[in-house]
Design a protein around this motif. Structure first.
Motif, PDB file in Angstrom:
ATOM      1  N   ARG A  49       8.549  -2.361 -11.196  1.00 36.50           N
ATOM      2  CA  ARG A  49       9.126  -1.797 -12.406  1.00 36.50           C
ATOM      3  C   ARG A  49      10.070  -0.637 -12.058  1.00 36.50           C
ATOM      4  NH1 ARG A  49       5.681   0.956 -14.848  1.00 36.50           N
ATOM      5  NH2 ARG A  49       3.992   0.854 -13.335  1.00 36.50           N
ATOM      6  N   ILE A  50      11.014  -0.360 -12.921  1.00 35.21           N
ATOM      7  CA  ILE A  50      11.921   0.762 -12.709  1.00 35.21           C
ATOM      8  C   ILE A  50      11.117   2.059 -12.668  1.00 35.21           C
ATOM      9  CG2 ILE A  50      13.809   2.107 -13.730  1.00 35.21           C
ATOM     10  CD1 ILE A  50      14.941  -0.452 -14.833  1.00 35.21           C
ATOM     11  N   ASN A  51      11.377   2.858 -11.645  1.00 35.39           N
ATOM     12  CA  ASN A  51      10.721   4.156 -11.434  1.00 35.39           C
ATOM     13  C   ASN A  51       9.226   4.033 -11.157  1.00 35.39           C
ATOM     14  OD1 ASN A  51      13.126   5.538 -11.681  1.00 35.39           O
ATOM     15  ND2 ASN A  51      12.860   5.956 -13.851  1.00 35.39           N
ATOM     16  N   ALA A  52       8.807   2.901 -10.604  1.00 34.15           N
ATOM     17  CA  ALA A  52       7.409   2.742 -10.215  1.00 34.15           C
ATOM     18  C   ALA A  52       7.164   3.468  -8.894  1.00 34.15           C
ATOM     19  CB  ALA A  52       7.059   1.265 -10.074  1.00 34.15           C
ATOM     20  N   HIS A  53       6.233   4.383  -8.898  1.00 38.17           N
ATOM     21  CA  HIS A  53       5.823   5.127  -7.698  1.00 38.17           C
ATOM     22  C   HIS A  53       4.524   4.480  -7.215  1.00 38.17           C
ATOM     23  CE1 HIS A  53       4.860   9.309  -5.772  1.00 38.17           C
ATOM     24  NE2 HIS A  53       5.343   8.450  -4.896  1.00 38.17           N
ATOM     25  N   ILE A  54       4.621   3.745  -6.117  1.00 41.72           N
ATOM     26  CA  ILE A  54       3.562   2.817  -5.709  1.00 41.72           C
ATOM     27  C   ILE A  54       2.898   3.245  -4.401  1.00 41.72           C
ATOM     28  CG2 ILE A  54       3.057   0.404  -5.179  1.00 41.72           C
ATOM     29  CD1 ILE A  54       5.834  -0.239  -6.501  1.00 41.72           C
ATOM     30  N   ILE A  55       1.575   3.224  -4.381  1.00 40.61           N
ATOM     31  CA  ILE A  55       0.846   3.364  -3.115  1.00 40.61           C
ATOM     32  C   ILE A  55       0.519   1.977  -2.592  1.00 40.61           C
ATOM     33  CG2 ILE A  55      -1.411   3.911  -2.128  1.00 40.61           C
ATOM     34  CD1 ILE A  55      -1.406   6.538  -3.381  1.00 40.61           C
ATOM     35  N   LEU A  56       0.869   1.753  -1.339  1.00 35.20           N
ATOM     36  CA  LEU A  56       0.515   0.513  -0.657  1.00 35.20           C
ATOM     37  C   LEU A  56      -0.627   0.819   0.308  1.00 35.20           C
ATOM     38  CD1 LEU A  56       1.033  -2.455   0.269  1.00 35.20           C
ATOM     39  CD2 LEU A  56       2.651  -1.517   1.929  1.00 35.20           C
ATOM     40  N   VAL A  57      -1.802   0.274   0.023  1.00 34.32           N
ATOM     41  CA  VAL A  57      -2.971   0.455   0.893  1.00 34.32           C
ATOM     42  C   VAL A  57      -3.011  -0.707   1.885  1.00 34.32           C
ATOM     43  CG1 VAL A  57      -5.483   0.582   0.984  1.00 34.32           C
ATOM     44  CG2 VAL A  57      -4.253   1.688  -0.891  1.00 34.32           C
ATOM     45  N   TYR A  58      -3.052  -0.387   3.178  1.00 39.07           N
ATOM     46  CA  TYR A  58      -2.993  -1.439   4.194  1.00 39.07           C
ATOM     47  C   TYR A  58      -4.109  -1.285   5.226  1.00 39.07           C
ATOM     48  CZ  TYR A  58      -0.766   2.126   7.157  1.00 39.07           C
ATOM     49  OH  TYR A  58      -0.504   3.267   7.874  1.00 39.07           O
ATOM     50  N   GLU A  59      -4.418  -2.395   5.880  1.00 37.42           N
ATOM     51  CA  GLU A  59      -5.505  -2.421   6.862  1.00 37.42           C
ATOM     52  C   GLU A  59      -5.025  -2.057   8.267  1.00 37.42           C
ATOM     53  OE1 GLU A  59      -8.682  -2.939   6.459  1.00 37.42           O
ATOM     54  OE2 GLU A  59      -8.926  -3.923   4.507  1.00 37.42           O
ATOM     55  N   ASN A  60      -3.829  -2.564   8.651  1.00 40.33           N
ATOM     56  CA  ASN A  60      -3.324  -2.340  10.004  1.00 40.33           C
ATOM     57  C   ASN A  60      -1.795  -2.359   9.988  1.00 40.33           C
ATOM     58  OD1 ASN A  60      -2.474  -5.232  10.281  1.00 40.33           O
ATOM     59  ND2 ASN A  60      -4.700  -5.571  10.248  1.00 40.33           N
ATOM     60  N   GLU A  61      -1.195  -2.027  11.125  1.00 40.83           N
ATOM     61  CA  GLU A  61       0.259  -1.893  11.193  1.00 40.83           C
ATOM     62  C   GLU A  61       0.977  -3.224  10.997  1.00 40.83           C
ATOM     63  OE1 GLU A  61       1.945   0.938  11.339  1.00 40.83           O
ATOM     64  OE2 GLU A  61       0.057   2.057  11.331  1.00 40.83           O
ATOM     65  N   ILE A  62       0.396  -4.300  11.476  1.00 41.01           N
ATOM     66  CA  ILE A  62       1.014  -5.615  11.302  1.00 41.01           C
ATOM     67  C   ILE A  62       1.100  -5.969   9.824  1.00 41.01           C
ATOM     68  CG2 ILE A  62       0.751  -8.094  11.737  1.00 41.01           C
ATOM     69  CD1 ILE A  62      -0.513  -7.400  14.426  1.00 41.01           C
ATOM     70  N   GLU A  63       0.000  -5.732   9.116  1.00 43.15           N
ATOM     71  CA  GLU A  63      -0.047  -5.987   7.678  1.00 43.15           C
ATOM     72  C   GLU A  63       0.968  -5.109   6.946  1.00 43.15           C
ATOM     73  OE1 GLU A  63      -4.042  -6.630   5.734  1.00 43.15           O
ATOM     74  OE2 GLU A  63      -3.461  -4.767   4.727  1.00 43.15           O
ATOM     75  N   LEU A  64       1.079  -3.857   7.364  1.00 40.75           N
ATOM     76  CA  LEU A  64       2.029  -2.925   6.745  1.00 40.75           C
ATOM     77  C   LEU A  64       3.466  -3.391   6.939  1.00 40.75           C
ATOM     78  CD1 LEU A  64       2.891  -0.215   5.476  1.00 40.75           C
ATOM     79  CD2 LEU A  64       2.695   0.801   7.761  1.00 40.75           C
ATOM     80  N   ASP A  65       3.826  -3.735   8.177  1.00 42.34           N
ATOM     81  CA  ASP A  65       5.201  -4.140   8.471  1.00 42.34           C
ATOM     82  C   ASP A  65       5.594  -5.384   7.676  1.00 42.34           C
ATOM     83  OD1 ASP A  65       5.455  -2.036  10.196  1.00 42.34           O
ATOM     84  OD2 ASP A  65       5.186  -3.201  12.033  1.00 42.34           O
ATOM     85  N   LYS A  66       4.656  -6.310   7.527  1.00 44.09           N
ATOM     86  CA  LYS A  66       4.940  -7.531   6.764  1.00 44.09           C
ATOM     87  C   LYS A  66       5.173  -7.212   5.291  1.00 44.09           C
ATOM     88  CE  LYS A  66       2.520 -10.905   9.675  1.00 44.09           C
ATOM     89  NZ  LYS A  66       1.393 -11.874   9.739  1.00 44.09           N
ATOM     90  N   ALA A  67       4.355  -6.327   4.734  1.00 43.64           N
ATOM     91  CA  ALA A  67       4.482  -5.975   3.319  1.00 43.64           C
ATOM     92  C   ALA A  67       5.803  -5.251   3.050  1.00 43.64           C
ATOM     93  CB  ALA A  67       3.304  -5.111   2.883  1.00 43.64           C
TER      94      ALA A  67
END
Length: 233
Positions: A49-67
């Motif tokens: 959404r416009i102006n959505a401030h989002i936290i992305l919770v991740y398990e590991n760096e590989i998962e983070l990079d893909k997201a």
């Protein structure tokens, strides 16, 4: 033939008083809104959404990079300006590996569709509460977008991990100060802030993570699934 003992559906509707009919209509409208809202959140990595401030919770760096790559690629596909701001930019092999997940990486860099920002100096300044570099980045980004008459979609997608590193290194107040600044939505777009899941239950971070959650609009995992439970406390 309908038995006269049991009223038909039409007769039931006629027997409902106006107040009950009104309440039923309101319940149905609220239910539809909840379904619509749920569908919006389900695709936050795809269509934030416009102006959505989002936290992305991740398990590991590989998962983070893909997201992050998925979030950026979706923006590039829509013709949006995308910014990947990270303290990892100068780490050996980081861009070489991450760039392979980005569609037409070299072209998008050259054409100004994807901006890479090294947050190392930003981090050092923010350790003492100085956000001047972030404000400069904001001003330059807005000006770049205003000067780009060919870009029809003005939504800016940003990923930034400076606050994450501040928290990791126990600069708690400085982390919250930066997240509160982002939460003022300095430009029109969406803001993706990654935090490792291990911080959530770590006694060193848990109290601050609760404050950080409440300076964001939504919390999602690397699949884009909404986690409203983190915002309830």
């Amino acid at each position: 033939m309908v038995s006269p003992i049991f009223p038909t559906n039409i007769e039931k509707r006629e027997r409902l008083d106006p107040y009950e009919l009104k309440n039923k209509k309101i319940r149905e409208e609220n239910k539809n809104k909840q379904v619509s809202r749920k569908n919006d959140y389900k695709n936050l990595l795809t269509s934030p959404r416009i102006n959505a401030h989002i936290i992305l919770v991740y398990e590991n760096e590989i998962e983070l990079d893909k997201a992050i790559a998925y979030y950026i690629n979706e923006g590039l596909n829509r013709g949006q300006l995308c910014i990947h701001a990270t303290t990892n930019l100068k780490n050996k092999g980081y861009i070489e590996n991450w760039s392979t997940s980005i569609a037409n990486f070299d072209n998008n860099i050259q054409e100004g569709n994807l901006l890479l920002v090294d947050l190392t100096s930003f981090y050092i300044e923010s350790m003492v509460g100085n956000l001047d570099s972030f404000k400069k980045l904001r001003d330059e980004t807005v000006q770049r977008l205003n000067n780009d008459g060919n870009r029809k979609d003005k939504h800016i997608r940003l990923t930034a991990d400076c606050a994450t590193l501040l928290l990791k290194n126990k600069h708690f107040d400085e982390c919250i100060h930066l997240e509160n600044w982002w939460h003022m939505k300095p430009f029109e777009g969406s803001y993706l802030c990654p935090y490792p899941k291990s911080f959530i239950n770590n006694y060193l971070y848990v109290a601050y993570m609760k404050r950080i959650f409440h300076s964001h609009d939504v919390v999602i995992d690397s699949d884009g699934k909404l986690h409203p439970e983190y915002l309830v406390s």
